[in-house]
Write an enzyme that holds these catalytic residues in place. Sequence first.
Site, short mmCIF file in Angstrom:
data_model
loop_
_atom_site.label_atom_id
_atom_site.label_comp_id
_atom_site.label_asym_id
_atom_site.label_seq_id
_atom_site.Cartn_x
_atom_site.Cartn_y
_atom_site.Cartn_z
N GLY A 130 0.06 111.37 -49.93
CA GLY A 130 -1.01 111.54 -50.89
C GLY A 130 -1.29 110.22 -51.59
CB VAL A 188 2.67 108.01 -54.62
CG1 VAL A 188 3.80 107.00 -54.63
CG2 VAL A 188 2.25 108.34 -56.05
CE LYS A 212 4.73 115.65 -64.71
NZ LYS A 212 4.86 114.29 -64.23
N GLY A 229 4.87 113.17 -47.30
CA GLY A 229 3.79 113.33 -48.29
C GLY A 229 3.03 112.02 -48.39
P1 NAD Z 1 -0.58 113.93 -54.14
O1 NAD Z 1 -0.92 115.32 -54.48
O2 NAD Z 1 -1.66 112.92 -54.07
O3 NAD Z 1 0.18 113.89 -52.73
C1 NAD Z 1 1.15 114.79 -52.36
C2 NAD Z 1 1.08 114.89 -50.83
O4 NAD Z 1 2.19 115.69 -50.41
C3 NAD Z 1 -0.19 115.58 -50.33
O5 NAD Z 1 -0.76 114.81 -49.28
C4 NAD Z 1 0.30 116.94 -49.86
O6 NAD Z 1 -0.45 117.46 -48.79
C5 NAD Z 1 1.71 116.61 -49.43
N1 NAD Z 1 2.63 117.76 -49.41
C6 NAD Z 1 2.70 118.80 -50.26
N2 NAD Z 1 3.70 119.64 -49.88
C7 NAD Z 1 4.25 119.10 -48.77
C8 NAD Z 1 5.31 119.48 -47.93
N3 NAD Z 1 5.99 120.60 -48.13
N4 NAD Z 1 5.61 118.68 -46.88
C9 NAD Z 1 4.92 117.53 -46.64
N5 NAD Z 1 3.91 117.12 -47.43
C10 NAD Z 1 3.58 117.89 -48.47
O7 NAD Z 1 0.57 113.48 -55.17
P2 NAD Z 1 1.01 112.01 -55.55
O8 NAD Z 1 0.27 111.59 -56.77
O9 NAD Z 1 0.98 111.14 -54.34
O10 NAD Z 1 2.52 112.26 -56.01
C11 NAD Z 1 3.52 112.50 -55.04
C12 NAD Z 1 4.83 112.82 -55.76
O11 NAD Z 1 5.20 111.73 -56.59
C13 NAD Z 1 4.78 114.04 -56.69
O12 NAD Z 1 6.02 114.68 -56.66
C14 NAD Z 1 4.54 113.43 -58.06
O13 NAD Z 1 5.04 114.25 -59.09
C15 NAD Z 1 5.36 112.17 -57.94
N6 NAD Z 1 4.91 111.11 -58.84
C16 NAD Z 1 3.63 110.68 -58.79
C17 NAD Z 1 3.23 109.67 -59.66
C18 NAD Z 1 1.83 109.12 -59.61
O14 NAD Z 1 1.58 108.07 -60.23
N7 NAD Z 1 0.91 109.74 -58.91
C19 NAD Z 1 4.14 109.12 -60.57
C20 NAD Z 1 5.45 109.58 -60.57
C21 NAD Z 1 5.83 110.58 -59.70
#
Ligand code: NAD
Length: 367
Positions: free
Chosen positions: A196, A198, A94, A194
Amino acid sequence: MNTEVLSINELKKVDPVFGQLSFDNHEQIVFCNDKDTGLKAIIGIHNTVLGPALGGTRMWNYANEWEALNDVLRLSRGMTFKSAVTGLNLGGGKAVIIGDAKTQKTPELMQKFGEYVHSLSGKYITAEDVGMETADMDLVREVTPYVTGISEAKGGAGNPSPITAYGVFMGMKAAVKHQFGSDNLKGKKVLVQGIGHVGETLVKYLTEEDAQVFITDINEDRLLEVSRKYGVTILTDADIYAADVDIYAPCALGATINDATINKIKATVIAGAANNQLAEENKHGLILKEKGIVYAPDFLINAGGIINVYAELEGYGKDEIIKKTENIYHTTLEILKQADAENSTTHQSALRVAQNRIAQRKLENKK
Ligand code: NAD
């Protein structure tokens, strides 16, 4: 030991890298610094027994370097076990870039980061994570082939987040089956923390199955947008952890299951996308078990994204990606049953499956 709260004299007693609490025999840690672009990044390579270390790059405004180092150590270790438990021939790695993705990310900075990735000659392969977009990976691709998650236009498998969400949905259904006897989510109250990349797609799958969805996020514009788009409820409770829901889906950042939150949680299933959801794996995994909460291990059910980017390396198509991601349902059910049989936490059981696979390969490699 939490090095952040130690005095300088105490700090001197702790080895800064290999002595970190989150250090777990990582093979290599690379600190990247470039004055011209302002790049400050750390690449963590945890284990390469099963293959090259693949894992996304996170750009985050860390409070200090300790926090960034701790994050990359934890996240890269998680990737080792995620790929191992999913049956992929990949190791765990990572990267973190220290800075604000909204204001400090420039094409020059991304390409400089790509040069550092390239200097590792394929031992580490990057992809996107929080704070990164497919377009950023396309920029990295201009300077190194050791990147996945590039756009479909450039020959990649595209944004992995929708597949991650699908895998989380599969894992959640398995956990619900284990807890309630049926995997039907109709009427189940689900809190998605969250929304975002996902989280939003997970909301889509949940509403398609008539779950009662509640959302929370620090971004109010997103909340309004997603609430309107899918007709879901914005959770207004002062303490979201105490919300009266059946399922809690952490899809923001890690360590939300911690000493301060764990005893408030009313949900009896936890299944979400965030990496490293348990602040302390053994302690908090055990408390969840004792409380009868079915915890679907994060590194098992959020593997859709890595399956998606692995397709770029192996050259398989969408059908195979979907098939492998749907299999998360079966693997999760098996591991939940195994944890009951072994009287162990679900996290430990999943970890054991992953560790056994790595140990087996290590033996084979020696022959
Ligand atoms: P993203 O940045 O698109 O979304 C994260 C969301 O969480 C954002 O909308 C942000 O405003 C919100 N957020 C941040 N801090 C917060 C809090 N304290 N309370 C409430 N909301 C909060 O990220 P993503 O790509 O959707 O990934 C989400 C999680 O899943 C991360 O932990 C990431 O590591 C994990 N993940 C993502 C993937 C992927 O394919 N994108 C794969 C495996 C794991």
